[in-house]
Scaffold this motif. Sequence first.
Motif, PDB file in Angstrom:
ATOM      1  N   LEU A  49       8.407   0.635 -11.091  1.00 31.23           N
ATOM      2  CA  LEU A  49       9.202   0.189 -12.420  1.00 31.23           C
ATOM      3  C   LEU A  49       8.923  -0.809 -13.152  1.00 31.23           C
ATOM      4  CD1 LEU A  49      12.828   1.421 -10.641  1.00 31.23           C
ATOM      5  CD2 LEU A  49      11.168   2.746 -11.437  1.00 31.23           C
ATOM      6  N   VAL A  50       8.354  -0.632 -14.442  1.00 27.17           N
ATOM      7  CA  VAL A  50       7.915  -1.704 -15.216  1.00 27.17           C
ATOM      8  C   VAL A  50       9.108  -2.268 -16.129  1.00 27.17           C
ATOM      9  CG1 VAL A  50       6.214  -2.576 -16.788  1.00 27.17           C
ATOM     10  CG2 VAL A  50       5.734  -0.910 -14.869  1.00 27.17           C
ATOM     11  N   ILE A  51       9.758  -3.264 -15.755  1.00 23.52           N
ATOM     12  CA  ILE A  51      10.952  -3.636 -16.625  1.00 23.52           C
ATOM     13  C   ILE A  51      10.610  -4.683 -17.662  1.00 23.52           C
ATOM     14  CG2 ILE A  51      13.354  -4.405 -16.544  1.00 23.52           C
ATOM     15  CD1 ILE A  51      13.322  -3.265 -13.599  1.00 23.52           C
ATOM     16  N   GLY A  52      10.854  -4.499 -18.918  1.00 26.38           N
ATOM     17  CA  GLY A  52      10.532  -5.504 -20.055  1.00 26.38           C
ATOM     18  C   GLY A  52       9.123  -5.815 -20.397  1.00 26.38           C
ATOM     19  N   GLN A  53       9.153  -6.422 -21.491  1.00 21.50           N
ATOM     20  CA  GLN A  53       7.746  -6.635 -22.175  1.00 21.50           C
ATOM     21  C   GLN A  53       6.785  -7.596 -21.436  1.00 21.50           C
ATOM     22  OE1 GLN A  53       7.525  -9.504 -25.417  1.00 21.50           O
ATOM     23  NE2 GLN A  53       9.729 -10.266 -24.791  1.00 21.50           N
ATOM     24  N   TYR A  54       7.404  -8.516 -20.439  1.00 19.11           N
ATOM     25  CA  TYR A  54       6.526  -9.217 -19.742  1.00 19.11           C
ATOM     26  C   TYR A  54       5.733  -8.554 -18.379  1.00 19.11           C
ATOM     27  CZ  TYR A  54       8.394 -12.868 -22.165  1.00 19.11           C
ATOM     28  OH  TYR A  54       8.792 -13.779 -23.201  1.00 19.11           O
ATOM     29  N   ALA A  55       6.381  -7.541 -18.045  1.00 19.11           N
ATOM     30  CA  ALA A  55       5.908  -6.746 -16.888  1.00 19.11           C
ATOM     31  C   ALA A  55       4.846  -5.831 -17.625  1.00 19.11           C
ATOM     32  CB  ALA A  55       7.120  -6.034 -16.200  1.00 19.11           C
ATOM     33  N   ARG A  56       5.214  -5.145 -18.716  1.00 19.03           N
ATOM     34  CA  ARG A  56       4.668  -4.254 -19.473  1.00 19.03           C
ATOM     35  C   ARG A  56       3.044  -4.817 -19.656  1.00 19.03           C
ATOM     36  NH1 ARG A  56       4.336  -2.151 -25.690  1.00 19.03           N
ATOM     37  NH2 ARG A  56       4.352  -4.388 -25.987  1.00 19.03           N
ATOM     38  N   ARG A  57       2.950  -6.172 -20.415  1.00 16.15           N
ATOM     39  CA  ARG A  57       1.821  -6.823 -20.348  1.00 16.15           C
ATOM     40  C   ARG A  57       0.738  -6.801 -19.079  1.00 16.15           C
ATOM     41  NH1 ARG A  57       4.114 -11.774 -23.692  1.00 16.15           N
ATOM     42  NH2 ARG A  57       4.791 -10.774 -25.629  1.00 16.15           N
ATOM     43  N   TRP A  58       1.386  -6.999 -18.309  1.00 18.23           N
ATOM     44  CA  TRP A  58       0.645  -7.043 -16.644  1.00 18.23           C
ATOM     45  C   TRP A  58       0.271  -5.650 -16.403  1.00 18.23           C
ATOM     46  CZ3 TRP A  58      -1.121 -11.289 -13.709  1.00 18.23           C
ATOM     47  CH2 TRP A  58      -1.799 -10.624 -12.654  1.00 18.23           C
ATOM     48  N   HIS A  59       1.116  -4.644 -16.247  1.00 19.91           N
ATOM     49  CA  HIS A  59       0.859  -3.423 -15.519  1.00 19.91           C
ATOM     50  C   HIS A  59       0.590  -2.428 -16.540  1.00 19.91           C
ATOM     51  CE1 HIS A  59       2.742  -4.283 -11.392  1.00 19.91           C
ATOM     52  NE2 HIS A  59       3.153  -5.074 -12.484  1.00 19.91           N
ATOM     53  N   LEU A  60       0.726  -2.694 -17.995  1.00 15.01           N
ATOM     54  CA  LEU A  60       0.237  -1.631 -18.941  1.00 15.01           C
ATOM     55  C   LEU A  60      -0.540  -2.196 -19.906  1.00 15.01           C
ATOM     56  CD1 LEU A  60       3.619   0.566 -19.253  1.00 15.01           C
ATOM     57  CD2 LEU A  60       1.260   1.295 -18.200  1.00 15.01           C
ATOM     58  N   GLY A  92       3.670   7.980 -11.302  1.00 15.94           N
ATOM     59  CA  GLY A  92       4.030   6.702 -10.361  1.00 15.94           C
ATOM     60  C   GLY A  92       4.244   5.555 -11.225  1.00 15.94           C
ATOM     61  N   LEU A  93       4.599   5.579 -12.511  1.00 11.42           N
ATOM     62  CA  LEU A  93       4.698   4.329 -13.226  1.00 11.42           C
ATOM     63  C   LEU A  93       5.874   4.758 -14.308  1.00 11.42           C
ATOM     64  CD1 LEU A  93       3.593   1.519 -13.207  1.00 11.42           C
ATOM     65  CD2 LEU A  93       2.080   2.423 -15.249  1.00 11.42           C
ATOM     66  N   LEU A  94       6.830   4.033 -14.400  1.00  8.69           N
ATOM     67  CA  LEU A  94       7.988   4.266 -15.441  1.00  8.69           C
ATOM     68  C   LEU A  94       8.310   2.974 -15.993  1.00  8.69           C
ATOM     69  CD1 LEU A  94       9.314   6.817 -16.408  1.00  8.69           C
ATOM     70  CD2 LEU A  94      11.244   6.272 -14.659  1.00  8.69           C
ATOM     71  N   PRO A  95       8.207   2.992 -17.508  1.00 13.32           N
ATOM     72  CA  PRO A  95       8.560   1.740 -17.716  1.00 13.32           C
ATOM     73  C   PRO A  95       9.939   1.829 -18.632  1.00 13.32           C
ATOM     74  CG  PRO A  95       7.469   3.304 -19.618  1.00 13.32           C
ATOM     75  CD  PRO A  95       7.386   3.837 -18.145  1.00 13.32           C
ATOM     76  N   LEU A  96      10.560   0.436 -18.357  1.00 12.29           N
ATOM     77  CA  LEU A  96      12.232   0.708 -18.749  1.00 12.29           C
ATOM     78  C   LEU A  96      12.390  -0.571 -19.491  1.00 12.29           C
ATOM     79  CD1 LEU A  96      13.565   1.049 -15.070  1.00 12.29           C
ATOM     80  CD2 LEU A  96      13.106   2.837 -16.888  1.00 12.29           C
ATOM     81  N   PRO A  97      13.198  -0.561 -20.356  1.00 11.01           N
ATOM     82  CA  PRO A  97      13.872  -1.611 -20.976  1.00 11.01           C
ATOM     83  C   PRO A  97      14.619  -2.541 -19.872  1.00 11.01           C
ATOM     84  CG  PRO A  97      15.567   0.134 -21.347  1.00 11.01           C
ATOM     85  CD  PRO A  97      14.181   0.663 -20.730  1.00 11.01           C
ATOM     86  N   TRP A 111       6.845   7.701 -22.082  1.00  8.34           N
ATOM     87  CA  TRP A 111       6.987   7.617 -20.488  1.00  8.34           C
ATOM     88  C   TRP A 111       6.074   8.794 -19.847  1.00  8.34           C
ATOM     89  CZ3 TRP A 111       9.463  11.617 -17.825  1.00  8.34           C
ATOM     90  CH2 TRP A 111      10.297  12.163 -18.651  1.00  8.34           C
ATOM     91  N   ARG A 112       6.250   9.832 -20.712  1.00  8.37           N
ATOM     92  CA  ARG A 112       5.692  10.947 -20.253  1.00  8.37           C
ATOM     93  C   ARG A 112       4.085  10.957 -20.063  1.00  8.37           C
ATOM     94  NH1 ARG A 112       9.788  12.753 -23.253  1.00  8.37           N
ATOM     95  NH2 ARG A 112      11.315  14.170 -22.397  1.00  8.37           N
ATOM     96  N   GLN A 113       3.629  10.162 -20.693  1.00  6.75           N
ATOM     97  CA  GLN A 113       2.056   9.888 -20.818  1.00  6.75           C
ATOM     98  C   GLN A 113       1.684   9.129 -19.850  1.00  6.75           C
ATOM     99  OE1 GLN A 113       1.207   8.527 -24.808  1.00  6.75           O
ATOM    100  NE2 GLN A 113       2.840   9.641 -25.667  1.00  6.75           N
ATOM    101  N   LEU A 114       2.429   8.622 -18.919  1.00  7.77           N
ATOM    102  CA  LEU A 114       1.899   7.610 -17.946  1.00  7.77           C
ATOM    103  C   LEU A 114       1.723   8.093 -16.297  1.00  7.77           C
ATOM    104  CD1 LEU A 114       3.883   4.459 -19.290  1.00  7.77           C
ATOM    105  CD2 LEU A 114       1.621   4.951 -19.463  1.00  7.77           C
ATOM    106  N   ARG A 136       0.627  -1.124   0.012  1.00  9.20           N
ATOM    107  CA  ARG A 136      -0.139   0.112   0.105  1.00  9.20           C
ATOM    108  C   ARG A 136       0.799   1.196   0.042  1.00  9.20           C
ATOM    109  NH1 ARG A 136      -2.244  -3.246   4.170  1.00  9.20           N
ATOM    110  NH2 ARG A 136      -4.179  -4.337   3.529  1.00  9.20           N
ATOM    111  N   GLY A 137       1.948   1.242   0.132  1.00  8.34           N
ATOM    112  CA  GLY A 137       3.242   2.312   0.288  1.00  8.34           C
ATOM    113  C   GLY A 137       3.660   2.535  -1.141  1.00  8.34           C
ATOM    114  N   ILE A 138       3.420   1.875  -2.079  1.00  5.50           N
ATOM    115  CA  ILE A 138       4.202   2.295  -3.275  1.00  5.50           C
ATOM    116  C   ILE A 138       3.823   3.574  -3.999  1.00  5.50           C
ATOM    117  CG2 ILE A 138       4.604   1.369  -5.703  1.00  5.50           C
ATOM    118  CD1 ILE A 138       5.841  -0.577  -3.315  1.00  5.50           C
ATOM    119  N   ARG A 139       4.955   4.294  -4.181  1.00  4.08           N
ATOM    120  CA  ARG A 139       4.565   5.582  -4.819  1.00  4.08           C
ATOM    121  C   ARG A 139       5.158   5.579  -6.354  1.00  4.08           C
ATOM    122  NH1 ARG A 139       4.170  10.357  -1.432  1.00  4.08           N
ATOM    123  NH2 ARG A 139       3.832   9.499   0.898  1.00  4.08           N
ATOM    124  N   LEU A 140       6.238   4.606  -6.622  1.00  6.07           N
ATOM    125  CA  LEU A 140       6.807   4.461  -8.138  1.00  6.07           C
ATOM    126  C   LEU A 140       6.819   3.021  -8.358  1.00  6.07           C
ATOM    127  CD1 LEU A 140       8.145   5.514 -10.334  1.00  6.07           C
ATOM    128  CD2 LEU A 140      10.373   5.606  -8.963  1.00  6.07           C
TER     129      LEU A 140
END
Length: 212
Positions: A125-136, A156-161, A150-153, A119-123
């Motif tokens: 980091l969505v790393i790679g394609q499998y995480a992207r499919r779940w979180h985005l 609290g959320l930042l996609p990364l390679p 990334w600016r459109q998200l 419940r305390g998560i503020r940021l």
Amino acid sequence: MSEEPLDHLLARVRACRLCEASLPLGPRPVVQASASARILVVGQAPGRRVHASGLPFDDPSGDRLRDWMGIDRAVFYNELLVAAVPMGFCYPGTGPGGDLPPLPECAEAWREALLAKLRGIRLTLVIGQYARRWHLPEARGSLTDTVRGWRQLGPGLLPLPHPSPRNNRWLRRNPWFEEEVVPELKRRVAAALAARGAVSPAGCAGESRSRT
């Protein structure tokens, strides 16, 4: 929402044998989490070195990720500050192109229950394609397109390679990532940690770097 305490849930996760028959080195779930964590790191699945040590991102990928984040190992492995909840908790094995994808049974069994406890998560980091499919799940185009947008998200959320050395060519072809996204990542990480007031300057960029 389940009233099961997080430590009880984590104990069940770490004792999981759901995919035992499909795991070449056997089950060893690797996950780091606490209700007070401010940053959630979502990777793919443990590699062979992480399977051996039991520490998330305890490999060259992790060294690069911590450098991108601007924090040292002491901060990264402080579960009160940083949660690491990959899409698969166990090493899935290696194929011709590198590590195999995370087994889907893992996320289906555990992911929603675990994330509900953080419940305390503020940021995140969505790393790679499998995480992207779940979180985005609404993301379209390639992973590169998602990272570039990334600016459109929101804050609290930042996609990364993936920070793997296998992605060195991608990093050379996309210099904008280290020029634009990495400084923003450092800023957001510092802000998320400062919000808790529990990190000394020595753990952040400019004062100390990741050491192995």
